[in-house]
Design an enzyme around this catalytic site. Sequence first.
Site, mmCIF file in Angstrom:
data_model
loop_
_atom_site.group_PDB
_atom_site.id
_atom_site.type_symbol
_atom_site.label_atom_id
_atom_site.label_comp_id
_atom_site.label_asym_id
_atom_site.label_seq_id
_atom_site.Cartn_x
_atom_site.Cartn_y
_atom_site.Cartn_z
ATOM 1 C CB SER A 262 -81.468 -9.643 78.041
ATOM 2 O OG SER A 262 -82.013 -8.834 77.025
ATOM 3 C CE1 TYR B 164 -86.246 -12.393 77.042
ATOM 4 C CE2 TYR B 164 -85.286 -10.216 76.774
ATOM 5 C CZ TYR B 164 -85.175 -11.586 76.700
ATOM 6 O OH TYR B 164 -83.989 -12.159 76.288
HETATM 7 P P1 NAP Z 1 -84.402 -19.916 71.875
HETATM 8 O O1 NAP Z 1 -83.711 -20.026 70.563
HETATM 9 O O2 NAP Z 1 -85.853 -19.589 71.898
HETATM 10 O O3 NAP Z 1 -84.139 -21.219 72.795
HETATM 11 C C1 NAP Z 1 -84.733 -21.313 74.055
HETATM 12 C C2 NAP Z 1 -84.450 -22.662 74.674
HETATM 13 O O4 NAP Z 1 -85.065 -22.721 75.972
HETATM 14 C C3 NAP Z 1 -84.995 -23.839 73.898
HETATM 15 O O5 NAP Z 1 -84.129 -24.930 74.029
HETATM 16 C C4 NAP Z 1 -86.332 -24.140 74.594
HETATM 17 O O6 NAP Z 1 -86.702 -25.473 74.337
HETATM 18 C C5 NAP Z 1 -85.938 -23.861 76.066
HETATM 19 N N1 NAP Z 1 -87.024 -23.501 76.978
HETATM 20 C C6 NAP Z 1 -87.898 -22.454 76.889
HETATM 21 N N2 NAP Z 1 -88.730 -22.449 77.938
HETATM 22 C C7 NAP Z 1 -88.370 -23.498 78.731
HETATM 23 C C8 NAP Z 1 -88.861 -24.017 79.964
HETATM 24 N N3 NAP Z 1 -89.906 -23.468 80.622
HETATM 25 N N4 NAP Z 1 -88.245 -25.104 80.498
HETATM 26 C C9 NAP Z 1 -87.195 -25.670 79.865
HETATM 27 N N5 NAP Z 1 -86.696 -25.230 78.697
HETATM 28 C C10 NAP Z 1 -87.282 -24.148 78.134
HETATM 29 O O7 NAP Z 1 -83.686 -18.779 72.726
HETATM 30 P P2 NAP Z 1 -82.215 -18.156 72.573
HETATM 31 O O8 NAP Z 1 -82.309 -16.988 71.675
HETATM 32 O O9 NAP Z 1 -81.202 -19.228 72.345
HETATM 33 O O10 NAP Z 1 -82.086 -17.578 74.050
HETATM 34 C C11 NAP Z 1 -81.547 -18.317 75.112
HETATM 35 C C12 NAP Z 1 -81.492 -17.405 76.330
HETATM 36 O O11 NAP Z 1 -80.772 -16.220 75.994
HETATM 37 C C13 NAP Z 1 -82.873 -16.915 76.783
HETATM 38 O O12 NAP Z 1 -82.882 -16.766 78.181
HETATM 39 C C14 NAP Z 1 -82.988 -15.549 76.118
HETATM 40 O O13 NAP Z 1 -83.871 -14.702 76.754
HETATM 41 C C15 NAP Z 1 -81.569 -15.065 76.228
HETATM 42 N N6 NAP Z 1 -81.167 -14.039 75.276
HETATM 43 C C16 NAP Z 1 -81.339 -14.182 73.937
HETATM 44 C C17 NAP Z 1 -80.874 -13.196 73.073
HETATM 45 C C18 NAP Z 1 -81.022 -13.276 71.588
HETATM 46 O O14 NAP Z 1 -80.817 -12.234 70.925
HETATM 47 N N7 NAP Z 1 -81.349 -14.400 71.006
HETATM 48 C C19 NAP Z 1 -80.235 -12.093 73.598
HETATM 49 C C20 NAP Z 1 -80.099 -11.969 74.980
HETATM 50 C C21 NAP Z 1 -80.553 -12.960 75.812
HETATM 51 P P3 NAP Z 1 -88.259 -25.953 74.455
HETATM 52 O O15 NAP Z 1 -89.079 -24.986 73.634
HETATM 53 O O16 NAP Z 1 -88.276 -27.347 73.932
HETATM 54 O O17 NAP Z 1 -88.578 -25.897 75.892
HETATM 55 C C1 GCO Z 2 -86.310 -8.107 71.559
HETATM 56 C C2 GCO Z 2 -85.286 -9.213 71.544
HETATM 57 C C3 GCO Z 2 -84.387 -9.129 72.762
HETATM 58 C C4 GCO Z 2 -83.195 -10.043 72.585
HETATM 59 C C5 GCO Z 2 -82.160 -9.961 73.644
HETATM 60 C C6 GCO Z 2 -81.409 -8.679 73.659
HETATM 61 O O1 GCO Z 2 -87.462 -8.365 71.195
HETATM 62 O O2 GCO Z 2 -85.924 -6.959 71.866
HETATM 63 O O3 GCO Z 2 -85.842 -10.467 71.415
HETATM 64 O O4 GCO Z 2 -85.090 -9.378 73.901
HETATM 65 O O5 GCO Z 2 -83.612 -11.363 72.454
HETATM 66 O O6 GCO Z 2 -82.623 -10.340 74.917
HETATM 67 O O7 GCO Z 2 -80.278 -8.802 74.456
#
Ligand code: NAP
Ligand code: GCO
Length: 262
Positions: A148, A161
């Site tokens: 992230s 986080y």
């Molecule tokens: P999301 O839309 O909330 O999707 C999360 C996924 O993880 C869902 O499929 C959820 O399904 C599953 N999940 C959550 N907890 C779990 C557990 N304990 N066991 C198994 N499955 C689990 O998140 P996203 O935005 O796509 O993010 C995906 C990854 O990228 C995360 O690690 C997040 O921190 C990271 N990330 C996101 C962003 C962003 O801006 N969106 C940026 C940087 C990094 P269920 O709820 O059914 O379990």
């Molecule tokens: C926040 C966001 C971030 C993003 C992502 C950034 O509240 O600042 O949710 O955590 O999801 O991880 O790279």
Amino acid sequence: MFDVQKQFSLEGKVALVTGAAYGIGYAIAKAYADAGAKIAFNCRSQQHMDKALAMYKEDGIDALGYICDVTHEEDVRAMVADIEKKLGTIDILVNNAGIIKRVPMLEMKAEDFRQVIDIDLTAPFIVAKAVLPGMIKKGHGKIINVCSMLSELGRETVAAYTAAKGGLKMLTKNIASEYGAQNIQCNGIGPGYIATPQTAPLRTEGNPFNDFILAKTPMQRWGTPEDLMGPAVFLASDASNFVNGHILYVDGGILAYLGRKP
Ligand code: NAP
Ligand code: GCO
């Protein structure tokens, strides 16, 4: 001759993408399927699973779905064993499942802090531990941890986080260090601010956080899950065979930029 198609192909590979019911995980799993890989994924909720399986089917992907919480070591081991039985040794693991809790640190309960660490940091260790023996036996493997912006930066309300994603960056470097000799590459992918359900509360109409992110991003837009497809394929393919312990930030330039002045 350098065969570019072959270098980036995932033909015949077996990939496990955790938390790939929707959002970033789904986009990465779809990219891998398009590149020729067989897909397994998991999530916790049956409702998410039913929707996801329908989505994969609609996209022509024959994905193997498991209801499995990545924090439960026994369940993870059973899932990995079943994937290995049905699809073969896992060549590619993407530790994508993750959650965030946005609470000012002084109001955050230790149990909430621990839950975020458990899912976002301990679980990637648990899943990597379950797939590594197969990879070592096969003589190669790719582990990609979804890091992230908050692996590098802090901000208000996200202490747990940030601690977890900072830790995940270092776990990535440690797996790379410990298993590089076994021809296993472990890298991170560090998405910028991506429009998914996780960030939906930050993108509501009139939310100043939206303008803040646009001002911090040289490309002046939120990322999409599709923006991560190419970089994720690169890190899973032979094209990245000497890339190890690296975090590939896919952030539209956030980490390079001081931010647009108001
Ligand atoms: P999301 O839309 O909330 O999707 C999360 C996924 O993880 C869902 O499929 C959820 O399904 C599953 N999940 C959550 N907890 C779990 C557990 N304990 N066991 C198994 N499955 C689990 O998140 P996203 O935005 O796509 O993010 C995906 C990854 O990228 C995360 O690690 C997040 O921190 C990271 N990330 C996101 C962003 C962003 O801006 N969106 C940026 C940087 C990094 P269920 O709820 O059914 O379990
Ligand atoms: C926040 C966001 C971030 C993003 C992502 C950034 O509240 O600042 O949710 O955590 O999801 O991880 O790279």
